[in-house]
Enzyme design. Structure first.
Site, PDB file in Angstrom:
ATOM      1  N   LEU A  46       5.718   6.059  -1.449  1.00 37.57           N
ATOM      2  CA  LEU A  46       4.986   4.712  -1.950  1.00 37.57           C
ATOM      3  C   LEU A  46       5.136   4.746  -2.897  1.00 37.57           C
ATOM      4  CD1 LEU A  46       1.875   3.828   0.842  1.00 37.57           C
ATOM      5  CD2 LEU A  46       4.611   2.573   0.374  1.00 37.57           C
ATOM      6  N   ASP A  47       5.135   3.523  -3.832  1.00 37.11           N
ATOM      7  CA  ASP A  47       5.235   3.883  -5.450  1.00 37.11           C
ATOM      8  C   ASP A  47       3.937   3.782  -6.022  1.00 37.11           C
ATOM      9  OD1 ASP A  47       7.715   2.725  -5.422  1.00 37.11           O
ATOM     10  OD2 ASP A  47       7.609   1.041  -5.582  1.00 37.11           O
ATOM     11  N   LEU A  48       4.007   4.092  -7.485  1.00 36.71           N
ATOM     12  CA  LEU A  48       2.535   4.198  -7.663  1.00 36.71           C
ATOM     13  C   LEU A  48       1.527   3.700  -7.287  1.00 36.71           C
ATOM     14  CD1 LEU A  48       0.933   6.517  -9.846  1.00 36.71           C
ATOM     15  CD2 LEU A  48       1.898   5.153 -11.826  1.00 36.71           C
ATOM     16  N   SER A  56       1.448   1.140  -5.061  1.00 35.70           N
ATOM     17  CA  SER A  56       1.425   0.832  -3.581  1.00 35.70           C
ATOM     18  C   SER A  56       0.462   1.867  -3.478  1.00 35.70           C
ATOM     19  CB  SER A  56       2.501   1.051  -3.120  1.00 35.70           C
ATOM     20  OG  SER A  56       4.053   0.079  -4.023  1.00 35.70           O
TER      21      SER A  56
END
Length: 269
Positions: free
Chosen positions: A99-101, A103
């Site tokens: 999961l992105d920063l 997200s």
């Protein structure tokens, strides 16, 4: 050899192959130059001179990743990573996907590199669902068209199911469902449609749900549930099986010292 290392929870199979190529893996003191080696009973495997840990039963955890936390082991800039928030008694674990920063939401963690690989393979075909808040006027026909797949900036994206859930002013909540999440896929698709993503939450990964798990909390999937949901995808278990079903949630705590690759394939956010 790579499968054996991954099964011990040290790293993924791909990273185990890299360790072998770097000459860091040895059998009975002899460094290997290929992962295509079958280890016989009684032989000693070492990595950087340290004995390979014994394989443990496959375990899986649901973690509610907060926004602003990196899915990586450590960050050169000193930013918070998911490992800063894990309980101190956690074994070495690896994230299933990423999961992105910015997200948040459900992130699966496992101690088994082989299981990690199984759950990330596109052929597994599990649906990942996301709740997405966007700014902009939403055209439901554009959302429906995503079901046919789309090419953006030369990158082909497979079919995505998207629907409009609610709108207040120019802010709307959408639900996205996809089976193979490419890097920042949802954000790029939304940007292509003219929407600015202000929040992105993964709510499920295959049969595993975020549910009521609070931000920063982690809960182990009971062994029975794991076996029921994974079936033949679950790697063969060591003879000393245990259920591994500690069900309680644990608060975020720093300084866990947990090692992992932190490199997942799927980062649809």
């Amino acid at each position: 050899m790579a499968k054996l290392i991954a099964r011990a929870g040290v790293c993924s199979r791909r990273e185990a192959e890299t360790l072998v190529a770097q000459g860091r893996v040895a059998v009975d003191g002899q460094a290997l130059d290929t992962p295509a080696v079958r280890v016989r009973p009684g032989q000693k495997v070492t990595i950087d001179g340290e004995a390979l840990p014994a394989s443990e039963p496959s375990r899986l955890w649901r973690f509610h990743k907060p926004r602003g936390v990196l899915t990586t082991v450590q960050d050169p800039e000193g930013r918070t990573t998911i490992y800063d928030g894990l309980p101190e008694d956690m074994p070495r674990v690896m994230p299933v996907g990423r999961l992105d920063l910015t997200s948040e939401g459900l992130l699966l963690l496992t101690n088994d590199g082989s299981l990690k690989r199984q759950l990330e393979l596109p052929s597994t075909g599990w649906v990942r669902r996301y709740r997405v808040r966007v700014f902009g006027t939403v055209n439901e026909k554009d959302l429906a068209a995503l079901a046919n797949g789309l090419t953006v900036d030369g990158i082909s994206y497979g079919p995505v199911q998207a629907r409009l859930d609610s709108t207040r002013g120019r802010n709307s909540w959408l639900t996205f469902a996809l089976r193979e999440g490419k890097n920042r896929e949802i954000r790029k698709l939304c940007e292509h449609l003219g929407y600015q993503v202000s929040r992105l939450i993964r709510v499920s990964y295959g049969p595993f749900q975020l549910g009521s798990l609070k931000e920063g909390m982690i809960e182990e999937v009971p062994g029975k549930t794991l076996r029921e949901q994974l079936g033949n995808r679950l790697p063969a278990q060591p003879e000393h099986k245990r259920d591994g079903g500690r069900g309680g949630s644990a608060p975020r705590r720093g300084g866990s010292g947990t090692r992992s690759s932190g490199r997942g394939r799927n980062a649809a956010g």
